[in-house]
Write a protein that holds these residues in place. Structure first.
Motif, PDB file in Angstrom:
ATOM      1  N   MET A 129      10.340 -53.932 -31.793  1.00 38.88           N
ATOM      2  CA  MET A 129      10.718 -52.714 -31.094  1.00 38.88           C
ATOM      3  C   MET A 129      11.968 -52.080 -31.701  1.00 38.88           C
ATOM      4  N   LEU A 130      12.894 -52.908 -32.162  1.00 38.31           N
ATOM      5  CA  LEU A 130      14.085 -52.369 -32.823  1.00 38.31           C
ATOM      6  C   LEU A 130      13.704 -51.563 -34.061  1.00 38.31           C
ATOM      7  N   ALA A 131      12.796 -52.119 -34.858  1.00 36.39           N
ATOM      8  CA  ALA A 131      12.364 -51.410 -36.065  1.00 36.39           C
ATOM      9  C   ALA A 131      11.638 -50.118 -35.716  1.00 36.39           C
ATOM     10  N   LEU A 132      10.788 -50.155 -34.684  1.00 36.68           N
ATOM     11  CA  LEU A 132      10.048 -48.956 -34.301  1.00 36.68           C
ATOM     12  C   LEU A 132      10.974 -47.879 -33.736  1.00 36.68           C
ATOM     13  N   THR A 133      11.932 -48.295 -32.921  1.00 38.65           N
ATOM     14  CA  THR A 133      12.828 -47.339 -32.280  1.00 38.65           C
ATOM     15  C   THR A 133      13.787 -46.702 -33.275  1.00 38.65           C
ATOM     16  N   LEU A 134      14.256 -47.496 -34.234  1.00 40.02           N
ATOM     17  CA  LEU A 134      15.218 -46.998 -35.219  1.00 40.02           C
ATOM     18  C   LEU A 134      14.542 -46.329 -36.413  1.00 40.02           C
ATOM     19  N   HIS A 135      13.199 -46.217 -36.365  1.00 34.46           N
ATOM     20  CA  HIS A 135      12.428 -45.577 -37.436  1.00 34.46           C
ATOM     21  C   HIS A 135      12.698 -46.245 -38.790  1.00 34.46           C
ATOM     22  N   THR A 146       6.081 -46.893 -28.598  1.00 31.80           N
ATOM     23  CA  THR A 146       6.424 -48.278 -28.286  1.00 31.80           C
ATOM     24  C   THR A 146       5.549 -48.838 -27.174  1.00 31.80           C
ATOM     25  N   VAL A 147       5.301 -48.032 -26.138  1.00 29.86           N
ATOM     26  CA  VAL A 147       4.458 -48.488 -25.025  1.00 29.86           C
ATOM     27  C   VAL A 147       3.053 -48.804 -25.516  1.00 29.86           C
ATOM     28  N   GLN A 148       2.521 -47.960 -26.382  1.00 32.87           N
ATOM     29  CA  GLN A 148       1.210 -48.246 -26.958  1.00 32.87           C
ATOM     30  C   GLN A 148       1.204 -49.578 -27.689  1.00 32.87           C
ATOM     31  N   TRP A 149       2.254 -49.829 -28.464  1.00 30.52           N
ATOM     32  CA  TRP A 149       2.338 -51.080 -29.213  1.00 30.52           C
ATOM     33  C   TRP A 149       2.468 -52.279 -28.270  1.00 30.52           C
ATOM     34  N   THR A 172       3.854 -67.390 -34.026  1.00 34.12           N
ATOM     35  CA  THR A 172       3.950 -66.355 -33.005  1.00 34.12           C
ATOM     36  C   THR A 172       4.461 -65.049 -33.594  1.00 34.12           C
ATOM     37  N   GLY A 173       5.485 -65.131 -34.453  1.00 33.53           N
ATOM     38  CA  GLY A 173       6.013 -63.926 -35.082  1.00 33.53           C
ATOM     39  C   GLY A 173       4.966 -63.217 -35.916  1.00 33.53           C
ATOM     40  N   ALA A 174       4.164 -63.984 -36.656  1.00 32.21           N
ATOM     41  CA  ALA A 174       3.097 -63.382 -37.459  1.00 32.21           C
ATOM     42  C   ALA A 174       2.079 -62.678 -36.568  1.00 32.21           C
ATOM     43  N   ALA A 175       1.710 -63.324 -35.465  1.00 30.39           N
ATOM     44  CA  ALA A 175       0.714 -62.736 -34.566  1.00 30.39           C
ATOM     45  C   ALA A 175       1.241 -61.473 -33.896  1.00 30.39           C
ATOM     46  N   VAL A 176       2.477 -61.535 -33.389  1.00 31.86           N
ATOM     47  CA  VAL A 176       3.039 -60.385 -32.679  1.00 31.86           C
ATOM     48  C   VAL A 176       3.266 -59.216 -33.628  1.00 31.86           C
ATOM     49  N   SER A 177       3.712 -59.498 -34.850  1.00 30.04           N
ATOM     50  CA  SER A 177       3.951 -58.410 -35.804  1.00 30.04           C
ATOM     51  C   SER A 177       2.659 -57.691 -36.167  1.00 30.04           C
ATOM     52  N   LEU A 178       1.534 -58.388 -36.082  1.00 28.92           N
ATOM     53  CA  LEU A 178       0.256 -57.800 -36.453  1.00 28.92           C
ATOM     54  C   LEU A 178      -0.431 -57.100 -35.290  1.00 28.92           C
ATOM     55  N   GLY A 179      -0.417 -57.726 -34.106  1.00 29.16           N
ATOM     56  CA  GLY A 179      -1.184 -57.192 -32.982  1.00 29.16           C
ATOM     57  C   GLY A 179      -0.384 -56.832 -31.761  1.00 29.16           C
ATOM     58  N   GLY A 180       0.963 -56.980 -31.819  1.00 33.88           N
ATOM     59  CA  GLY A 180       1.758 -56.716 -30.639  1.00 33.88           C
ATOM     60  C   GLY A 180       1.740 -57.917 -29.694  1.00 33.88           C
ATOM     61  N   PRO A 181       2.398 -57.794 -28.560  1.00 30.58           N
ATOM     62  CA  PRO A 181       2.473 -58.919 -27.612  1.00 30.58           C
ATOM     63  C   PRO A 181       1.184 -59.086 -26.810  1.00 30.58           C
ATOM     64  N   VAL A 182       0.247 -59.829 -27.346  1.00 26.84           N
ATOM     65  CA  VAL A 182      -1.015 -60.115 -26.669  1.00 26.84           C
ATOM     66  C   VAL A 182      -0.804 -61.345 -25.792  1.00 26.84           C
ATOM     67  N   LEU A 183      -0.836 -61.169 -24.503  1.00 25.59           N
ATOM     68  CA  LEU A 183      -0.442 -62.218 -23.565  1.00 25.59           C
ATOM     69  C   LEU A 183      -1.577 -63.188 -23.256  1.00 25.59           C
ATOM     70  N   PRO A 219      -6.638 -51.261 -24.784  1.00 23.05           N
ATOM     71  CA  PRO A 219      -5.857 -52.192 -25.609  1.00 23.05           C
ATOM     72  C   PRO A 219      -6.207 -53.637 -25.297  1.00 23.05           C
ATOM     73  N   VAL A 220      -6.246 -54.460 -26.335  1.00 25.93           N
ATOM     74  CA  VAL A 220      -6.673 -55.838 -26.155  1.00 25.93           C
ATOM     75  C   VAL A 220      -5.705 -56.617 -25.267  1.00 25.93           C
ATOM     76  N   GLY A 221      -4.429 -56.212 -25.247  1.00 29.34           N
ATOM     77  CA  GLY A 221      -3.472 -56.889 -24.388  1.00 29.34           C
ATOM     78  C   GLY A 221      -3.799 -56.755 -22.912  1.00 29.34           C
ATOM     79  N   ILE A 222      -4.405 -55.623 -22.537  1.00 29.30           N
ATOM     80  CA  ILE A 222      -4.808 -55.433 -21.145  1.00 29.30           C
ATOM     81  C   ILE A 222      -5.965 -56.368 -20.806  1.00 29.30           C
ATOM     82  N   VAL A 223      -6.909 -56.520 -21.734  1.00 26.60           N
ATOM     83  CA  VAL A 223      -8.059 -57.396 -21.496  1.00 26.60           C
ATOM     84  C   VAL A 223      -7.609 -58.844 -21.315  1.00 26.60           C
TER      85      VAL A 223
END
Length: 331
Positions: free
Chosen positions: A102-108, A180-183, A249-260, A310-314
């Motif tokens: 999120m820091l990277a996305l917010t700071l462009h 960010t919300v989409q991600w 976990t970092g690899a997964a989150v960086s690729l697909g976002g926080p999939v819970l 989004p897959v995170g919702i599923v």
């Protein structure tokens, strides 16, 4: 054991292969394999091939990688803490990886380092930062703190990191907040192979660490004293396990976002099918995690088509009741 391992790999491998082959064919737009692989039609004019190779196949591969990474992390955390509720989500590692991205996305921050986008790099950094806090808590546990306290500490760390992420959203403009919300909902629409290749490097390093852990996790599951009595360096094993799980976990989150909830659901299902021996649980969880998330993404793409969920919702819809079931079952 060799027969059981071969049967496990064959069964779960076949399931994963079938799911990954069938998933790109399903979606709101119908395609035909005969047209997809028809070389007589130029690729620029072949809509079926474009949908298959550009839109769907990278998404399926990304889902398989994310599902495997989160499932492996969940297995390791649950065995290490001897707690069925432990996962990258409940220990704050996913929250750390999310905050970094999120820091990277917010700071462009759009630059690359060694050909790798800064988003996965900051995601890894966030996961490792959360790992440092969790590992400090694990040191406290060795002085008498229970694994339950460590789990609750991880939940507190996750809450703090999530609050920091919300504060970033508050400071951002509307466009950045929407992005960010989409991600944060979890998205596997990677669009190209570059993010996939970038995530494979830390995941491969994590898998090297996981390969050294099956016997160690079996013994630690029985208790630290039992593991030390059999010559296991528990402190070293904890470091390898925590670092490997955080990289995964970092690899997964960086690729697909926080999939819970993938890190909770998959290990429990696998243990019911193959038992508790981690020589079977680890590879089976990697394969079943891949097929599980591919199916969840397929549901998200088709259940309200042409709109994509989004897959995170599923996974949250499936994981919430499953988490409650675990709580009451444990009670």
């Amino acid at each position: 054991m060799r027969r059981r391992l071969a049967a496990t790999l064959l069964g779960f491998g076949t399931l994963t292969l079938v799911v990954c082959l069938m998933a790109p064919l399903a979606g709101s737009t119908s395609i035909h394999l005969s047209k997809v692989f028809d070389r007589s039609i130029p690729f620029a004019d072949n809509v079926d091939a474009q949908v298959f190779f550009v839109a769907r196949l990278p998404r399926v591969v990304a889902a398989a990688i994310v599902g495997s990474g989160l499932a492996l992390s969940g297995v390791v955390f649950q065995a290490l803490l001897r707690n069925p509720l432990a996962s990258p989500d409940t220990l704050g590692v996913s929250a750390g990886a999310t905050l970094g991205a999120m820091l990277a996305l917010t700071l462009h921050a759009d630059f690359t380092l060694l050909g790798i986008s800064v988003v996965p790099l900051t995601s890894f950094a966030g996961a490792l930062g959360a790992l440092a806090i969790v590992f400090a808590l694990s040191l406290a546990r060795r002085r008498g703190t229970s694994s339950t306290v460590l789990l609750l500490g991880g939940i507190a760390v996750a809450a703090l990191l999530n609050a920091a992420g919300r504060f970033l959203q508050y400071l951002s403009d509307v466009t950045d907040t929407f992005r960010t919300v989409q991600w944060l909902m979890g998205s596997l629409d990677v669009g190209s192979s570059a993010p996939i290749l970038a995530s494979l490097v830390p995941l491969a390093i994590a898998c090297i660490g996981f390969a050294t852990l099956p016997r160690v996790l079996d013994l630690i599951s029985l208790g630290e004293e039992a593991a030390e009595a059999r010559g296991i360096d528990v402190m070293r094993a904890e470091r390898i396990a925590l670092v490997s799980a955080s990289l995964s976990t970092g690899a997964a989150v960086s690729l697909g976002g926080p999939v819970l909830f993938v890190g909770i659901i998959v290990p429990h299902i696998v243990r019911r099918l193959v038992g508790s021996d981690h020589r079977l649980v680890l590879p089976a969880s990697a394969l079943f995690g891949a097929s599980f998330l591919v199916v969840c993404d397929l549901v998200g793409r088709t259940i309200v088509a042409p709109v994509e969920m989004p897959v995170g919702i599923v996974t949250a819809i499936l994981g919430g009741p499953f988490f409650l079931w675990l709580l009451f079952r444990r009670r």
